[in-house]
Design an enzyme around this catalytic site. Structure first.
Site, PDB file in Angstrom:
ATOM      1  N   LYS A  11       5.426  36.225  20.919  1.00  0.00           N
ATOM      2  CA  LYS A  11       4.335  35.457  21.520  1.00  0.00           C
ATOM      3  C   LYS A  11       3.305  35.001  20.471  1.00  0.00           C
ATOM      4  CE  LYS A  11       4.789  37.638  26.065  1.00  0.00           C
ATOM      5  NZ  LYS A  11       4.067  38.371  27.121  1.00  0.00           N
ATOM      6  N   PHE A  59      -2.282  36.671  37.592  1.00  0.00           N
ATOM      7  CA  PHE A  59      -2.343  36.502  36.135  1.00  0.00           C
ATOM      8  C   PHE A  59      -1.630  35.247  35.632  1.00  0.00           C
ATOM      9  CE2 PHE A  59       1.316  39.279  37.024  1.00  0.00           C
ATOM     10  CZ  PHE A  59       2.342  38.572  36.409  1.00  0.00           C
ATOM     11  N   ARG A  87      14.343  45.968  25.334  1.00  0.00           N
ATOM     12  CA  ARG A  87      13.208  46.461  26.123  1.00  0.00           C
ATOM     13  C   ARG A  87      12.692  47.785  25.558  1.00  0.00           C
ATOM     14  NH1 ARG A  87      11.752  43.282  29.867  1.00  0.00           N
ATOM     15  NH2 ARG A  87      10.562  44.802  31.070  1.00  0.00           N
ATOM     16  N   THR A  93       4.665  47.255  28.764  1.00  0.00           N
ATOM     17  CA  THR A  93       3.925  45.994  28.810  1.00  0.00           C
ATOM     18  C   THR A  93       2.503  46.167  28.285  1.00  0.00           C
ATOM     19  OG1 THR A  93       5.252  45.307  30.702  1.00  0.00           O
ATOM     20  CG2 THR A  93       3.208  44.109  30.332  1.00  0.00           C
ATOM     21  N   ARG A 104       5.198  46.677  20.754  1.00  0.00           N
ATOM     22  CA  ARG A 104       3.889  46.485  21.382  1.00  0.00           C
ATOM     23  C   ARG A 104       2.865  47.506  20.905  1.00  0.00           C
ATOM     24  NH1 ARG A 104       6.602  44.853  27.067  1.00  0.00           N
ATOM     25  NH2 ARG A 104       6.487  42.583  26.813  1.00  0.00           N
ATOM     26  N   ASN A 114       0.464  40.735  24.351  1.00  0.00           N
ATOM     27  CA  ASN A 114       1.324  41.907  24.138  1.00  0.00           C
ATOM     28  C   ASN A 114       2.546  41.642  23.251  1.00  0.00           C
ATOM     29  OD1 ASN A 114       2.951  40.549  25.946  1.00  0.00           O
ATOM     30  ND2 ASN A 114       2.974  42.165  27.480  1.00  0.00           N
ATOM     31  N   HIS A 117       8.092  39.041  24.638  1.00  0.00           N
ATOM     32  CA  HIS A 117       8.701  38.956  25.972  1.00  0.00           C
ATOM     33  C   HIS A 117      10.172  39.279  25.799  1.00  0.00           C
ATOM     34  CE1 HIS A 117      10.130  37.197  29.804  1.00  0.00           C
ATOM     35  NE2 HIS A 117      11.138  36.782  29.068  1.00  0.00           N
TER      36      HIS A 117
END
Length: 141
Positions: A11, A59, A87, A93, A104, A114, A117
């Site tokens: 991100k 959100f 993951r 998250t 993260r 964060n 994705h």
């Protein structure tokens, strides 16, 4: 174990921190191969379409605004149990709840910014990979 493909997005916050290479090293260290990749700056329409599943969530607007705030690095990852592996590498998250040593925990600032994705299931992975890499733009090796 099955060879799977999953989508990963680094991100805008993590791209701005210049940690793409460190994140890629974690993918590769876990046995995942980058089989397609590109840096893009999402348009509002693209971000809204990609995150349409969250359209009714409170959100949604903030998520879209964040995802168009700067360039992102998008990659398809391939390997045994790629979805779960990715993951696990990402962590929770909320980076405050993410285990030490996860992407993260190490690179994210908040639940909104964060860092990454990742697809959450085989069905979503197929849709998400096709969204960014339609046709034959994936190179297994």
């Amino acid at each position: 174990m099955a060879i799977e493909r999953t989508l990963s997005i680094i991100k805008p916050d993590a791209v701005a921190k210049n940690v793409i290479g460190q994140i890629y090293a974690r993918f590769e260290g876990a046995g995942l191969k980058v089989v397609a990749a590109k840096m893009i700056h999402l348009s509002r329409a693209e971000a809204e379409q990609f995150y349409a599943v969250h359209k009714e969530r409170p959100f949604f607007k903030d998520l879209v605004d964040f995802m168009i705030s700067g360039p992102v690095m998008v990659q398809a990852l391939e390997g045994e149990s790629a979805i779960v592996k990715n993951r696990d590498l990402m962590g929770a998250t909320d980076p405050k709840k993410a285990e030490k040593g996860t992407i993260r925990a190490d690179f994210a600032d908040s639940i909104d910014a964060n860092a990454v994705h990742g697809s959450d299931a085989a069905e979503t992975a197929a849709v998400e990979v096709a969204f960014f890499f339609p046709g034959l733009n994936i190179y297994s090796r």
